[in-house]
Design an enzyme around this catalytic site. Structure first.
Site, PDB file in Angstrom:
ATOM      1  N   GLU A  96       0.818  -1.201   0.000  1.00 32.17           N
ATOM      2  CA  GLU A  96       0.000   0.000   0.000  1.00 32.17           C
ATOM      3  C   GLU A  96       0.855   1.256   0.000  1.00 32.17           C
ATOM      4  OE1 GLU A  96      -3.382  -2.265   2.666  1.00 32.17           O
ATOM      5  OE2 GLU A  96      -2.662  -0.337   3.351  1.00 32.17           O
ATOM      6  N   CYS A 109       3.251   8.351   1.611  1.00 29.08           N
ATOM      7  CA  CYS A 109       3.815   7.357   2.522  1.00 29.08           C
ATOM      8  C   CYS A 109       3.932   6.057   1.734  1.00 29.08           C
ATOM      9  CB  CYS A 109       2.835   7.227   3.695  1.00 29.08           C
ATOM     10  SG  CYS A 109       3.243   5.929   4.843  1.00 29.08           S
ATOM     11  N   CYS A 116       6.744  -7.553   6.909  1.00 24.97           N
ATOM     12  CA  CYS A 116       7.944  -7.127   7.635  1.00 24.97           C
ATOM     13  C   CYS A 116       8.321  -8.229   8.612  1.00 24.97           C
ATOM     14  CB  CYS A 116       7.673  -5.831   8.398  1.00 24.97           C
ATOM     15  SG  CYS A 116       9.150  -5.204   9.254  1.00 24.97           S
ATOM     16  N   CYS A 120       7.229  -6.041  15.338  1.00 23.56           N
ATOM     17  CA  CYS A 120       6.903  -5.123  16.443  1.00 23.56           C
ATOM     18  C   CYS A 120       5.500  -5.463  16.954  1.00 23.56           C
ATOM     19  CB  CYS A 120       6.990  -3.672  15.990  1.00 23.56           C
ATOM     20  SG  CYS A 120       8.652  -3.261  15.432  1.00 23.56           S
ATOM     21  N   CYS A 123       2.089  -3.593  15.549  1.00 18.91           N
ATOM     22  CA  CYS A 123       2.058  -3.215  14.133  1.00 18.91           C
ATOM     23  C   CYS A 123       1.358  -4.280  13.291  1.00 18.91           C
ATOM     24  CB  CYS A 123       3.490  -3.004  13.635  1.00 18.91           C
ATOM     25  SG  CYS A 123       3.583  -2.725  11.855  1.00 18.91           S
ATOM     26  N   GLY A 169       6.749  -2.399   5.822  1.00 23.10           N
ATOM     27  CA  GLY A 169       8.131  -2.859   5.716  1.00 23.10           C
ATOM     28  C   GLY A 169       9.137  -1.977   6.412  1.00 23.10           C
ATOM     29  N   SER A 201      12.060   6.044   7.739  1.00 18.83           N
ATOM     30  CA  SER A 201      11.703   5.687   9.113  1.00 18.83           C
ATOM     31  C   SER A 201      12.208   4.280   9.389  1.00 18.83           C
ATOM     32  CB  SER A 201      10.177   5.736   9.274  1.00 18.83           C
ATOM     33  OG  SER A 201       9.808   5.256  10.551  1.00 18.83           O
ATOM     34  N   LEU A 224      11.180   4.773  18.200  1.00 19.55           N
ATOM     35  CA  LEU A 224      11.727   4.481  19.533  1.00 19.55           C
ATOM     36  C   LEU A 224      10.680   3.756  20.387  1.00 19.55           C
ATOM     37  CD1 LEU A 224      14.319   4.818  21.129  1.00 19.55           C
ATOM     38  CD2 LEU A 224      13.478   7.021  21.940  1.00 19.55           C
ATOM     39  N   ASN A 300      -3.006   3.156  16.448  1.00 22.44           N
ATOM     40  CA  ASN A 300      -4.121   2.836  15.553  1.00 22.44           C
ATOM     41  C   ASN A 300      -4.429   1.357  15.665  1.00 22.44           C
ATOM     42  OD1 ASN A 300      -4.514   5.456  14.334  1.00 22.44           O
ATOM     43  ND2 ASN A 300      -2.497   5.146  13.442  1.00 22.44           N
ATOM     44  N   CYS A 343      -1.152   5.115  10.167  1.00 20.63           N
ATOM     45  CA  CYS A 343       0.115   4.445  10.491  1.00 20.63           C
ATOM     46  C   CYS A 343      -0.122   3.109  11.144  1.00 20.63           C
ATOM     47  CB  CYS A 343       0.863   5.231  11.559  1.00 20.63           C
ATOM     48  SG  CYS A 343       1.785   6.537  10.927  1.00 20.63           S
TER      49      CYS A 343
END
Ligand code: SAH
Ligand code: SF4
Length: 368
Positions: A96, A109, A116, A120, A123, A169, A201, A224, A300, A343
């Site tokens: 996307e 973006c 990925c 995390c 995510c 990713g 990022s 972070l 989110n 995000c």
């Protein structure tokens, strides 16, 4: 004559490789610059329309090369002006890209991988696992497509004025393909964006932060999300390989190479996990006196997540606490909620994951 599949895709090639290609046709290096201007500045992909090439060069181009894009599967328009595209990236996979119009700029973006591997905890992309790296053509193709379908700005600038690698990713885990894209984004013969307007990022792949500083010093944002190693090990597992101290040292070295350049630290606000006054204090201790800005991202949510977004008042208090400690802090406005474009909600479709859990071994594979 090569078939379509064997033809060289010129999209996403670094200038030096395009020059080599033209040398093979017996042409001068400046032909590469002309071709880049046709592709990226005028959006022309038909060799026949490239009128400053002789007929024989155009014929040789058509016989040996192509300009090929990932297919766009669908476009989704949010009521707030945000636009999301899904690109087909082979065997049912999707990635996307999201365009966010703001007064004075248009930010795209973009995604760098299908899924990925870094896993995390908060995510949606990470939850899907990893399938593969996108090619440079697939990454720059997202920018090409957005500029192609969106109206130009009032001053005839292209719609995309800023690019952030904050889609699906981990860009620094696809270093080999991301660097040529960065070079095209800032090249005067391609998109000509200033380094300030291009942001990578990263969740903290330290060796590649160091390398990026030397190769292509664009703006850097670092995810972070935690103020101490114990918590960051849980939220951003790559921290076990590159803990906070090591990560921050690399950030300050990166910033030193660029006068007046700040590093942005992204910090997702997770209710009762990392959002207390004590966390804000710890975070301020880490960043005090350094060229750092904090960008708080309200979490989110996505299906099956264990986390919740911090309350509005908690976020405001956290931000004020940082500011009182002298740290520049902002809160990101959530855009494109109604089309799942915010995000961390970018899940695309990873149907054939090859790795789903992070281990030291597969981080090394992912970053090689
Ligand atoms: N892999 C890179 C870039 C893509 S993610 C990185 O991690 O930095 C872009 C940003 O969105 C990162 O700061 C990421 O941590 C954050 N993010 C991921 N999931 C999120 C979620 N569910 N809510 C809010 N932000 C999220
Ligand atoms: Fe990967 Fe970034 Fe998501 Fe972490 S936050 S899983 S690094 S995309």
């Amino acid at each position: 004559m090569p078939g379509e599949a064997e033809k060289l895709n010129l999209l996403g090639l670094p200038q030096s490789e395009l020059e080599q290609y033209f040398a093979g046709l017996g042409e001068k290096p400046y032909r590469a610059r002309q071709l880049m201007q046709w592709m990226y500045q005028r959006g022309v992909t038909d060799f026949d329309a490239m009128t400053d090439f002789s007929k024989s060069v155009r014929e040789q181009l058509a016989a040996t090369a192509k300009i090929e894009f990932a297919r766009v599967d669908s476009q989704h328009d949010s009521t707030d002006g945000t636009v999301k595209w899904l690109f087909a990236s082979g065997s049912g996979q999707r990635v996307e890209a999201v365009f966010i119009p703001e007064s004075g700029r248009g930010t795209l973006c973009i995604s760098s991988q299908v899924g990925c591997a870094l896993d995390c905890a908060f995510c949606a992309t990470g939850a899907q696992g990893f399938n593969r790296n996108l090619t440079a053509a697939e990454i720059i193709g997202q920018v090409w497509h957005a500029n192609e379908v969106l109206p130009r700005r009032e001053n005839d600038e292209t719609a995309v004025t800023n690019v952030v690698f904050m889609g699906m990713g981990e860009p620094l885990a696809n270093y080999r393909n991301v660097v040529p894209v960065l070079e095209l984004l800032i090249s005067d013969y391609a998109y000509g964006l200033s380094r300030r307007r291009v942001t990578v990022s990263t969740s903290g792949i330290v060796p590649h932060i160091e390398k990026l500083g030397g190769d292509c010093n664009v703006s850097l944002a670092v995810s972070l999300h935690a103020s101490n190693d114990e918590l960051r090990n849980q939220l951003v597992p790559i921290n076990k390989l590159h803990p906070i101290d090591e990560l921050l040292d690399a950030c300050w070295r990166y910033a030193e190479r660029h006068a007046n350049r700040f590093i942005t630290f992204e910090y997702v606000m997770l209710r009762d996990v990392n959002d207390s006054t004590q966390h804000a204090d710890e975070l301020a201790n880490l960043l005090d006196g350094k060229p750092a800005k904090v960008n708080l991202i309200p979490f989110n949510p996505f299906p099956d997540t264990q986390f919740a977004r911090s309350a509005v008042d908690t976020i405001r208090h956290f931000q004020n606490h940082l500011r009182n400690r002298g740290i520049v802090a902002t809160t990101r406005r959530t855009r494109g909620d109604d089309i799942d474009a915010a995000c961390g909600q970018l899940a695309g479709k990873v149907s054939d994951r090859v790795r789903s859990r992070l281990s030291e071994k597969n981080i090394k594979v992912a970053t090689a």
